[in-house]
Design an enzyme around this catalytic site. Structure first.
Site, PDB file in Angstrom:
ATOM      1  N   LEU A 146       0.867  -1.169   0.000  1.00  0.00           N
ATOM      2  CA  LEU A 146       0.000   0.000   0.000  1.00  0.00           C
ATOM      3  C   LEU A 146       0.905   1.220   0.000  1.00  0.00           C
ATOM      4  O   LEU A 146       1.927   1.242   0.701  1.00  0.00           O
ATOM      5  CB  LEU A 146      -0.909   0.028   1.244  1.00  0.00           C
ATOM      6  N   ASP A 147       0.550   2.240  -0.783  1.00  0.00           N
ATOM      7  CA  ASP A 147       1.342   3.466  -0.808  1.00  0.00           C
ATOM      8  C   ASP A 147       1.363   4.107   0.575  1.00  0.00           C
ATOM      9  O   ASP A 147       0.483   3.857   1.407  1.00  0.00           O
ATOM     10  CB  ASP A 147       0.755   4.458  -1.811  1.00  0.00           C
ATOM     11  N   SER A 148       2.336   4.966   0.797  1.00  0.00           N
ATOM     12  CA  SER A 148       2.456   5.615   2.108  1.00  0.00           C
ATOM     13  C   SER A 148       1.212   6.427   2.455  1.00  0.00           C
ATOM     14  O   SER A 148       0.851   6.558   3.627  1.00  0.00           O
ATOM     15  CB  SER A 148       3.699   6.503   2.153  1.00  0.00           C
ATOM     16  N   HIS A 205      -0.650   2.041  -8.703  1.00  0.00           N
ATOM     17  CA  HIS A 205      -1.587   3.148  -8.439  1.00  0.00           C
ATOM     18  C   HIS A 205      -2.903   2.981  -9.212  1.00  0.00           C
ATOM     19  O   HIS A 205      -3.494   3.960  -9.665  1.00  0.00           O
ATOM     20  CB  HIS A 205      -0.950   4.489  -8.802  1.00  0.00           C
ATOM     21  N   THR A 208      -1.858   5.636   1.566  1.00  0.00           N
ATOM     22  CA  THR A 208      -3.032   4.767   1.579  1.00  0.00           C
ATOM     23  C   THR A 208      -3.071   4.022   2.902  1.00  0.00           C
ATOM     24  O   THR A 208      -2.045   3.536   3.392  1.00  0.00           O
ATOM     25  CB  THR A 208      -2.991   3.757   0.417  1.00  0.00           C
TER      26      THR A 208
END
Length: 252
Positions: free
Chosen positions: A112-114, A203, A116
């Site tokens: 998961l992105d930072s 993404h 998210t």
């Protein structure tokens, strides 16, 4: 039916320090390995350590059970073991759940992105995690999104139909413009919706809404397959999953 919890014998033996992966071929040649009383000569044979009985020279192998954890990932944490600027998701795993050995360490299932938040899985079973993230298994992941622009009722239907047909999503960083698999969008109100995807392209959710001329301002993963994020967990908290809970992932 695919057994999503299975793993190779060589992986189990390596974790149990029976033999290294490099020395597996020699070990199987010089020892009698059986699975459910049937002789096995291929160290890549796939088994389920909870269901199958593994013996080595007549002795039953008592392999430790795997750990399965759920974390409610906080914002700004990165899915890495090391970071100079941010906390990593492993900083939120209590010592009681951590493992010390390289071959039996907790691993993170999917990134998961930072920016998210939400459901993140960890396990000592690498094969289990691979089965979740592999695109060929099409395990659905559901995200709660808040959008920059409000969406009218007619546009909500357009969003839903366009996503269901599979959108061409714009290029971003090293990821080129590409078509994504059909996604399901369900609106909660004019700026908030749930979206379910099955691929995990770079993404992907954010690019889907960019293709729809909108922008995601908040993103939280709330489900993987049939496993729903435990809402009693505050951001940064985690807990163990039972085998039954982990199996829900593959129930959709």
């Amino acid at each position: 039916m695919t057994d999503f919890f299975s793993e190779s014998l060589v992986s189990i033996f390596s974790q149990c320090k029976i033999c290294s992966k490099r020395g597996a071929k020699s070990f199987f040649k010089n020892n009698c390995v059986c699975v459910n009383k049937n002789p096995v000569t291929d160290f890549k044979t796939v088994v389920n350590r909870l269901r199958d009985v593994i013996t080595i020279n007549g002795e039953v192998l008592k392999a430790p059970s795997h750990l399965y954890l759920m974390l409610n990932k906080p914002i700004d944490a990165v899915c890495s073991t090391v970071s100079d600027r941010h906390k990593t998701v492993f900083d939120f795993i209590p010592r009681d759940f951590s493992t010390d050995t390289k071959n039996n360490a907790l691993k993170c299932g999917g990134r998961l992105d930072s920016d998210t938040t939400g459901l993140l899985l960890f396990s000592t079973n690498g094969a289990f995690l691979h089965n979740i993230t592999s695109p060929k298994n099409k395990i659905p992941k559901t995200y709660r999104t808040i959008l920059r622009d409000s969406v009218s009722a007619s546009d909500q239907l357009f969003y839903k139909n366009a996503a269901a047909a599979g959108l061409i999503i714009p290029a971003q960083k090293k990821s080129p413009e590409q078509k994504c698999a059909p996604a399901d969008i369900s609106f909660i109100n004019d700026r908030e919706c749930n979206i379910t995807v099955t691929e995990g392209k770079f993404h992907e959710v954010r690019r889907i809404f960019l293709a729809l001329k909108n922008e995601v301002t908040s993103l939280k993963r709330i489900a993987i397959g049939g496993l729903i994020l435990d809402e009693s967990l505050k951001e940064g908290e985690c807990r163990l999953l039972s085998q039954e809970e982990a199996e829900k992932i593959f129930s959709n």
